[in-house]
Design a protein around this motif. Structure first.
Motif, short mmCIF file in Angstrom:
data_model
loop_
_atom_site.label_atom_id
_atom_site.label_comp_id
_atom_site.label_asym_id
_atom_site.label_seq_id
_atom_site.Cartn_x
_atom_site.Cartn_y
_atom_site.Cartn_z
N LEU A 65 0.87 -1.18 0.00
CA LEU A 65 0.00 0.00 0.00
C LEU A 65 0.90 1.22 0.00
O LEU A 65 1.91 1.24 0.71
CB LEU A 65 -0.83 0.04 1.28
CG LEU A 65 -1.99 -0.95 1.43
CD1 LEU A 65 -2.52 -0.90 2.85
CD2 LEU A 65 -3.09 -0.59 0.45
N GLU A 66 0.56 2.22 -0.80
CA GLU A 66 1.38 3.43 -0.83
C GLU A 66 1.16 4.24 0.45
O GLU A 66 0.03 4.61 0.76
CB GLU A 66 0.98 4.31 -2.03
CG GLU A 66 1.52 3.83 -3.36
CD GLU A 66 3.05 3.82 -3.44
OE1 GLU A 66 3.69 4.69 -2.82
OE2 GLU A 66 3.59 2.93 -4.11
N PRO A 83 11.63 5.26 -6.42
CA PRO A 83 10.86 5.16 -7.66
C PRO A 83 10.48 3.69 -7.91
O PRO A 83 11.20 2.78 -7.50
CB PRO A 83 11.86 5.63 -8.73
CG PRO A 83 12.93 6.34 -8.00
CD PRO A 83 12.97 5.79 -6.61
N LYS A 84 9.35 3.49 -8.60
CA LYS A 84 8.77 2.15 -8.80
C LYS A 84 9.79 1.12 -9.29
O LYS A 84 9.83 -0.01 -8.80
CB LYS A 84 7.62 2.24 -9.82
CG LYS A 84 6.31 2.71 -9.21
CD LYS A 84 5.41 1.53 -8.87
CE LYS A 84 4.45 1.79 -7.73
NZ LYS A 84 3.40 2.75 -8.02
N LYS A 85 10.63 1.55 -10.24
CA LYS A 85 11.56 0.59 -10.85
C LYS A 85 12.59 0.10 -9.83
O LYS A 85 12.86 -1.10 -9.75
CB LYS A 85 12.27 1.28 -12.03
CG LYS A 85 12.48 0.36 -13.21
CD LYS A 85 13.05 1.10 -14.39
CE LYS A 85 14.20 0.32 -14.98
NZ LYS A 85 14.98 1.15 -15.91
N GLU A 86 13.11 1.05 -9.06
CA GLU A 86 14.09 0.67 -8.04
C GLU A 86 13.43 -0.14 -6.93
O GLU A 86 14.05 -1.04 -6.36
CB GLU A 86 14.75 1.92 -7.43
CG GLU A 86 15.72 2.58 -8.38
CD GLU A 86 16.21 3.91 -7.85
OE1 GLU A 86 16.57 3.99 -6.67
OE2 GLU A 86 16.20 4.88 -8.64
N LEU A 87 12.18 0.20 -6.66
CA LEU A 87 11.45 -0.51 -5.61
C LEU A 87 11.33 -1.99 -5.95
O LEU A 87 11.49 -2.86 -5.10
CB LEU A 87 10.05 0.10 -5.44
CG LEU A 87 9.16 -0.58 -4.41
CD1 LEU A 87 9.68 -0.36 -2.99
CD2 LEU A 87 7.73 -0.07 -4.49
N ARG A 88 11.09 -2.26 -7.23
CA ARG A 88 10.92 -3.65 -7.68
C ARG A 88 12.15 -4.49 -7.34
O ARG A 88 12.05 -5.59 -6.82
CB ARG A 88 10.69 -3.66 -9.19
CG ARG A 88 9.57 -4.55 -9.64
CD ARG A 88 9.39 -4.43 -11.13
NE ARG A 88 10.32 -5.31 -11.85
CZ ARG A 88 10.11 -6.59 -12.05
NH1 ARG A 88 9.01 -7.16 -11.61
NH2 ARG A 88 10.99 -7.34 -12.69
#
Ligand SMILES: Nc1ncnc2c1ncn2[C@@H]1O[C@H](COP(=O)(O)OP(=O)(O)OP(=O)(O)O)[C@@H](O)[C@H]1O
Ligand SMILES: [Mg+2]
Length: 333
Positions: A65-66, A83-88
């Motif tokens: 959840l954000e 950022p989403k990409k790094e989070l992945r």
């Protein structure tokens, strides 16, 4: 020991909207400004009645959840702002174990496929290495590797939770949020799964956030315990001391409901009247004042701050504040 996770003023509000234009008319304050740290290799238990924000906290930490606001520093990196990409990529460090593994396991996949999926998505292993890792994972959680060709429904509840644990371990995470992982299991099976989780923690220096409404389970597994009430942490103490001498009136009430095996010891049972108020309109001041047996006038208007009590204990309650002045108003996070 070093700090693995440092949470600063985490907030998760769910907007409530109305009408065609989806105008925001309010917010469910599920997590309302909480702060805590977890040491590497530690288990922090989180307790509290239903609806007080335990699961939302766990999910916001992992950014399932954000978060609305706040910092979640993991080894110094603020996950809340990645950022989403790094989070992945970063997510491989953090996993979740759910209450009902069956609901989180795809029923059309064999256990082999369930365990392979994260390895193929995130790892760069060869086919043989993936197979080896699946065998290893099955053995780690006490299942036979031959059983990997079966489907989740062919397993018992305890075995399914072992599969859930194996999947969480697949990518060698450092931190696991365990959300009521044994609540759906028979009591006899609970102990086995909890022991397995303790063994795995030792073996791989895992850090757990362990959510449960079952105090005896939390007592068994946790090094420290955080007590939540209506989106806020009200007490945070080492397990031994919180069970021996709960400080916050809410913790006292929760603890008084736990049966003591020794009939010689008499403990007064504190019955909390009513339900937890709605997180849409939490009471002003200390949110617990509407149900608190020792509430004072100040509790109705002023949010209590964290008070540090000896022995590494923290409590957010006016009873423990030394000198409260109007200038010192602040939230208890
Ligand atoms: N997606 C959502 N939208 C709106 N409100 C939500 C959402 N998810 C949770 N809530 C609300 O947030 C509050 C906290 O819920 P949460 O599930 O975190 O509690 P919990 O402590 O895990 O409870 P339980 O012990 O029943 O699992 C509740 O009032 C709940 O209704
Ligand atoms: Mg929950």
């Amino acid at each position: 020991m070093s700090t693995l996770l440092k949470v600063n003023n985490l907030i998760k509000h769910f907007p409530v909207t109305k009408g065609f234009f989806q105008k925001q008319v309010g917010a469910v304050k599920s997590v309302d400004g909480i702060s805590f740290e977890i040491e590497e290799g530690e288990t922090l238990g989180i307790v509290g009645e239903s609806g007080c924000g335990k699961s939302t906290t766990g999910r916001a930490l992992l950014r399932i959840l954000e978060p609305t606001e706040g910092e979640v520093l993991f080894d110094g990196v603020d996950i809340a702002k990645l950022p989403k990409k790094e989070l992945r990529a970063f997510r491989t460090n953090m996993q979740m174990i759910f209450q009902d593994p069956y609901a989180s396991l795809n029923p059309r996949w064999t256990v082999q496929q369930v365990l392979e999926e994260p390895l193929i998505t995130h790892g760069n292993l060869t086919k043989t290495e993936v197979k080896q890792r699946v065998t290893e994972l099955m053995e780690l959680v006490g299942l036979s590797p031959q059983q990997a060709s079966r489907y989740p429904h062919e397993f018992s509840g305890g075995q399914r939770q072992r599969i859930g644990i194996a999947r969480a371990l697949a990518l060698n995470p450092k931190f696991i949020v365990c959300d009521e992982p044994v609540s759906a299991l028979d009591v006899s099976i609970q102990a086995q799964v909890l022991n397995l989780m303790k063994d795995l923690q030792q073996k791989f220096s895992l850090t757990y956030l362990f959510i449960s409404h079952d105090l005896s389970v939390v007592k068994f597994i946790s090094d420290r315990v955080g007590v939540m009430y209506l989106g806020k942490l009200v007490e945070l103490s080492p397990t031994k001391s919180i069970f021996a001498e709960p400080l916050h009136p809410y913790t006292k009430a929760l603890m008084s409901a736990v049966p003591i095996p020794d009939p010689e010891i008499k403990r007064e049972q504190i019955v909390l009247s009513g339900d937890v108020p709605s997180a849409l309109h939490p009471p002003a001041g200390c949110a617990f004042h509407t149900r608190c047996p020792v509430a004072m006038d100040i509790c109705k208007t002023l949010v209590p701050k964290w008070s540090e009590v000896s022995g590494g204990r923290k409590v957010a309650c006016h009873l423990y504040e030394q000198n409260h002045t109007k200038e010192e108003q602040g939230s208890c996070h």
